[in-house]
Design a protein around this motif. Structure first.
Motif, PDB file in Angstrom:
ATOM      1  N   ALA A   4      47.018  21.657  51.566  1.00 50.69           N
ATOM      2  CA  ALA A   4      47.093  22.786  50.638  1.00 50.69           C
ATOM      3  C   ALA A   4      45.831  22.905  49.790  1.00 50.69           C
ATOM      4  N   SER A   5      45.160  21.783  49.576  1.00 48.83           N
ATOM      5  CA  SER A   5      43.979  21.846  48.711  1.00 48.83           C
ATOM      6  C   SER A   5      42.810  22.573  49.386  1.00 48.83           C
ATOM      7  N   HIS A   6      42.947  22.901  50.674  1.00 50.64           N
ATOM      8  CA  HIS A   6      41.926  23.705  51.343  1.00 50.64           C
ATOM      9  C   HIS A   6      42.140  25.202  51.153  1.00 50.64           C
ATOM     10  N   ALA A   7      43.106  25.578  50.369  1.00 54.89           N
ATOM     11  CA  ALA A   7      43.344  27.006  50.130  1.00 54.89           C
ATOM     12  C   ALA A   7      42.079  27.661  49.582  1.00 54.89           C
ATOM     13  N   LYS A   8      41.865  28.901  50.018  1.00 55.14           N
ATOM     14  CA  LYS A   8      40.684  29.645  49.599  1.00 55.14           C
ATOM     15  C   LYS A   8      41.126  30.693  48.578  1.00 55.14           C
ATOM     16  N   VAL A   9      40.590  30.611  47.388  1.00 51.11           N
ATOM     17  CA  VAL A   9      40.951  31.574  46.342  1.00 51.11           C
ATOM     18  C   VAL A   9      39.701  32.380  46.002  1.00 51.11           C
ATOM     19  N   ILE A  10      39.815  33.712  46.151  1.00 49.76           N
ATOM     20  CA  ILE A  10      38.654  34.583  45.941  1.00 49.76           C
ATOM     21  C   ILE A  10      38.962  35.581  44.835  1.00 49.76           C
ATOM     22  N   LEU A  11      38.099  35.614  43.840  1.00 46.13           N
ATOM     23  CA  LEU A  11      38.251  36.585  42.753  1.00 46.13           C
ATOM     24  C   LEU A  11      37.191  37.661  42.914  1.00 46.13           C
ATOM     25  N   VAL A  12      37.635  38.912  43.085  1.00 47.94           N
ATOM     26  CA  VAL A  12      36.699  40.012  43.301  1.00 47.94           C
ATOM     27  C   VAL A  12      36.596  40.845  42.026  1.00 47.94           C
ATOM     28  N   GLN A  13      35.384  40.987  41.527  1.00 46.70           N
ATOM     29  CA  GLN A  13      35.173  41.742  40.291  1.00 46.70           C
ATOM     30  C   GLN A  13      34.091  42.784  40.532  1.00 46.70           C
ATOM     31  N   SER A  14      34.372  44.036  40.175  1.00 46.01           N
ATOM     32  CA  SER A  14      33.396  45.089  40.440  1.00 46.01           C
ATOM     33  C   SER A  14      32.194  44.998  39.487  1.00 46.01           C
ATOM     34  N   GLY A  15      32.434  44.585  38.263  1.00 43.50           N
ATOM     35  CA  GLY A  15      31.336  44.479  37.301  1.00 43.50           C
ATOM     36  C   GLY A  15      30.460  43.267  37.571  1.00 43.50           C
ATOM     37  N   ASP A  16      29.471  43.052  36.699  1.00 44.99           N
ATOM     38  CA  ASP A  16      28.527  41.966  36.947  1.00 44.99           C
ATOM     39  C   ASP A  16      28.916  40.660  36.258  1.00 44.99           C
ATOM     40  N   ARG A  17      30.069  40.655  35.566  1.00 40.62           N
ATOM     41  CA  ARG A  17      30.576  39.387  35.049  1.00 40.62           C
ATOM     42  C   ARG A  17      32.091  39.471  34.833  1.00 40.62           C
ATOM     43  N   ILE A  18      32.745  38.304  34.758  1.00 38.96           N
ATOM     44  CA  ILE A  18      34.186  38.307  34.513  1.00 38.96           C
ATOM     45  C   ILE A  18      34.443  38.209  33.005  1.00 38.96           C
ATOM     46  N   LEU A  19      35.662  38.478  32.602  1.00 39.48           N
ATOM     47  CA  LEU A  19      36.053  38.474  31.186  1.00 39.48           C
ATOM     48  C   LEU A  19      35.018  39.213  30.343  1.00 39.48           C
ATOM     49  N   LYS A  20      34.768  40.469  30.703  1.00 42.33           N
ATOM     50  CA  LYS A  20      33.649  41.170  30.099  1.00 42.33           C
ATOM     51  C   LYS A  20      33.860  41.519  28.627  1.00 42.33           C
TER      52      LYS A  20
END
Lengths: 425, 425
Positions: B192-208
């Motif tokens: 399970a630790s090989h799970a791939k988690v991808i966060l896609v953000q349109s802007g140039d940084r997260i938590l803007k």
């Protein structure tokens, strides 16, 4: 020695306890398959339905319960057929071979040939059913508050429980207590404490597996809570509007089914003899005729005690059967015994307990009988002790302590069935 | 003086806090209407989705939150239309008149014109959505364990979060932690630790909404947990098979939507000006143009601070707006002030906090910035303090303490959607 392939169907009390006995260095490769990912502590399911506990308080993932054993695999899947001659089980995730098969997939409720009643009177065997019952009970009070039609208000505040066994009694007591204590202050238009709770029992007493005086006490205790207990009454029809009991039609919005039980149809697929309820007839070693490698345990089994009386469908029976079969297979896999050495299963009856409400319960063990506050404390203790997993035990204990002091029911949520943005229900 | 009829639509942070200010001897007869029976502590909803908390830990029945006030009625129902000229609101339980109307029915997520994506990428605003996401995430691991097709296994173990705001970040961190800690020992076939988690953000940084250094830290913290953060990427299609991000198709079984927000359509029905997201433009006193008796607060309102910047859709804004409008109506109902005496609403920005995972969080208040363990403890403290109801607070605190020590997630249940006997899903 090559490891024996042991396949366990069902992760209830019987299956999980068989698995535990086979875990570790047992010369067995065990697979346990269930269509749910969790083991359920069914004796407390009615508390989920009554908003006293959360689902996760009484359920644990089967995987994590068994993850300490390297020789046990957990599979989420559904069994479709069993071929006892070829030693193969067909599932929705492919075919599985076995050397030993333990079938422990339990029972559901039976509407005595009236499956159409289910829509109007859900039973209580699974978590979705518990939350559906919770939703119906809480929504009934909400609808009563909203309507200005007096008759409809009465119908909304009438609750009928069909069946006078432990589940029916526990639910009746809990609804009456919730209406009189928890909900009383919540509504402005209606007086929730005027809710009418009716328990319909076809036999001449409730909790008929208990001695007569305890049945009497339970009936009186329910009546003190305001429950109307109707003995010798049989339900002949259930519709969206209410329940037909003999000549009388009881207008009721909420009806809960706590009557018959029917074995899982997988039992019939084994080709062995079954009884009227579809339970599989097993021998003294809990295996089926001609197949000493196929065991049926738990609610699915029609097993008998030494005197030839059928064993009841209770958690302690399932647990002991699980232990027995687990140990037996373990001994055979280690070549310590052979089939001819099998000793018969013996059920050790430690007694039984049922609760009616706060400080009201009955308990019986052999000739020992107890009722009232002490029996209730006994009930609490037994259920805390047997609850699997320390976290559950701890949180359930706290929830109970909290509810006892405050009369509150923490889980009083009406949750929609649909998750989409525009879902209305 | 005859009591003023105050109608509050919505039992979220804004509505419930307005109601509380109007409770007691206020010369107001208050009705609060919501289509759900519970108030939801939304900032912790992602923990229900991630099997860390139970629904009832973060939700309380609106009725019981307000039952101490004799002048407040709670109604479970759905608003269908508002006639601001006649001072009447139409609901599924009849028409309701008002002297003051407080509209606080919030927002849902917006798929930017692609509502068909919802089936494949649920959002997170309600309890059913949280349990649906929980079911999907846990089922993804189960399916990966069951399949022997390598590509399908990879797809099952790929999780895409769309949107780099607090919800997307919290979910991404939580899935990564669950895969690496909680689930690791549970499966035999997959790791399970090989799970791939991808966060896609349109802007140039997260938590803007946070200062640059905190966004940087959050991205690095997510990457330490194994999350792949894709900035400047826009999702152009979502299907049952996965997500199209620019030129690349990411095969993923589980996609969660944490991007756009759209106001409740009731806002448009008020006839006042609305912004692009459907939020209702309000004046300095949070009332709509020409109708000083109609207030719009919470996520549904397009309010501005002193400098003319739009106020964000955050719980503290909703709470303060609720308090403001409650107090204002209370004063007018007591004839202490008139409409012309109204002082503008002023939002006191105490700062913000977001969590990424165990001992990883960011916090900002004015020019003060904090990250790491201390920020995480601050996050815990703030959420415990603001959680309504002592029971919830106490139980959530215990759940967190338990999870922190054991890495376990107690609520790891996959619960079927259907409750009937023969239901398979």
């Amino acid at each position: 020695m090559t490891a024996k392939k042991v396949l366990i169907v069902g992760g209830g009390f019987a299956g999980i306890n068989a698995a535990k006995k086979l875990g570790g260095d047992s010369n067995c490769a065990v697979t346990i398959i269930d269509r749910r990912n969790h083991h359920l502590f069914q004796p407390l399911l009615y508390q989920v339905a009554m908003a006293g506990l959360d689902p996760s308080d009484i359920a644990s993932p089967i995987r994590s319960m068994l993850n300490r054993y390297d020789n046990i695999s957990t599979l989420l899947g559904e069994v479709q057929w069993v071929d006892v001659d070829r030693h193969v089980v067909g599932t929705d995730v492919g075919e599985l071979e076995y050397d030993y098969l333990i079938v422990a997939c339990g029972a559901t409720h039976d509407y005595f040939g009236h499956d159409e009643w289910e829509d109007f009177a859900p039973g209580l065997k699974t978590i979705p059913q518990a939350t559906e019952i919770r939703r119906r009970v809480l929504m009934a009070f909400e609808s009563a508050e909203r309507t200005s039609d007096f008759e409809e208000q009465q119908r909304c505040m009438t609750f009928v429980l069909v069946g006078g066994g432990p589940t029916g009694v526990e639910l009746a007591g809990a609804i009456a207590e919730m209406a009189r204590n928890t909900l009383k202050r919540d509504f402005k238009t209606i007086d929730a404490s005027h809710a009418k709770v009716i328990l319909v029992q076809s036999g001449d007493r409730i909790l008929k597996q208990f001695p007569d005086p305890l049945s009497e006490y339970s009936k009186a205790a329910l009546e003190t809570l305001g429950v109307e207990v109707r003995l010798g009454n049989r339900v002949t029809n259930i519709t969206a509007d209410g329940v037909q009991v003999g000549d009388e039609f009881i207008a009721a919005r909420t009806v809960i089914w706590a009557a018959g039980v029917k074995a899982n149809p997988i039992g019939k697929g084994l080709g062995a003899e079954t009884d009227r309820a579809g339970r599989v007839v097993v021998g003294p070693d809990l295996s089926i005729a001609d197949h000493p490698e196929v065991f049926v345990i738990g609610d699915l089994a029609a097993a008998k005690d030494k005197s030839g009386n059928p064993l009841p469908g209770l958690a302690p029976v399932a647990i002991q059967q699980g232990h027995y079969v687990g140990k037996l297979i373990r001994a055979e896999a280690a070549a310590k015994i052979t089939v001819s050495d099998r000793r018969p299963f013996h059920y050790l009856d430690k007694g039984q307990v049922a609760t009616i409400g706060r400080r009201r319960a009955v308990m019986q063990s052999g000739r020992f009988q107890l009722k009232g506050t002490l029996a209730w404390l006994g009930w609490l203790l037994i259920h805390i002790v047997y609850l699997n997993g320390f976290r559950n035990r701890f949180f359930v204990f706290l929830s109970w302590a909290w509810s006892y002091v405050t009369f509150a029911r923490g889980a009083r949520l009406i949750v929609a069935k649909q998750w989409k943005n525009n879902a209305t229900e």
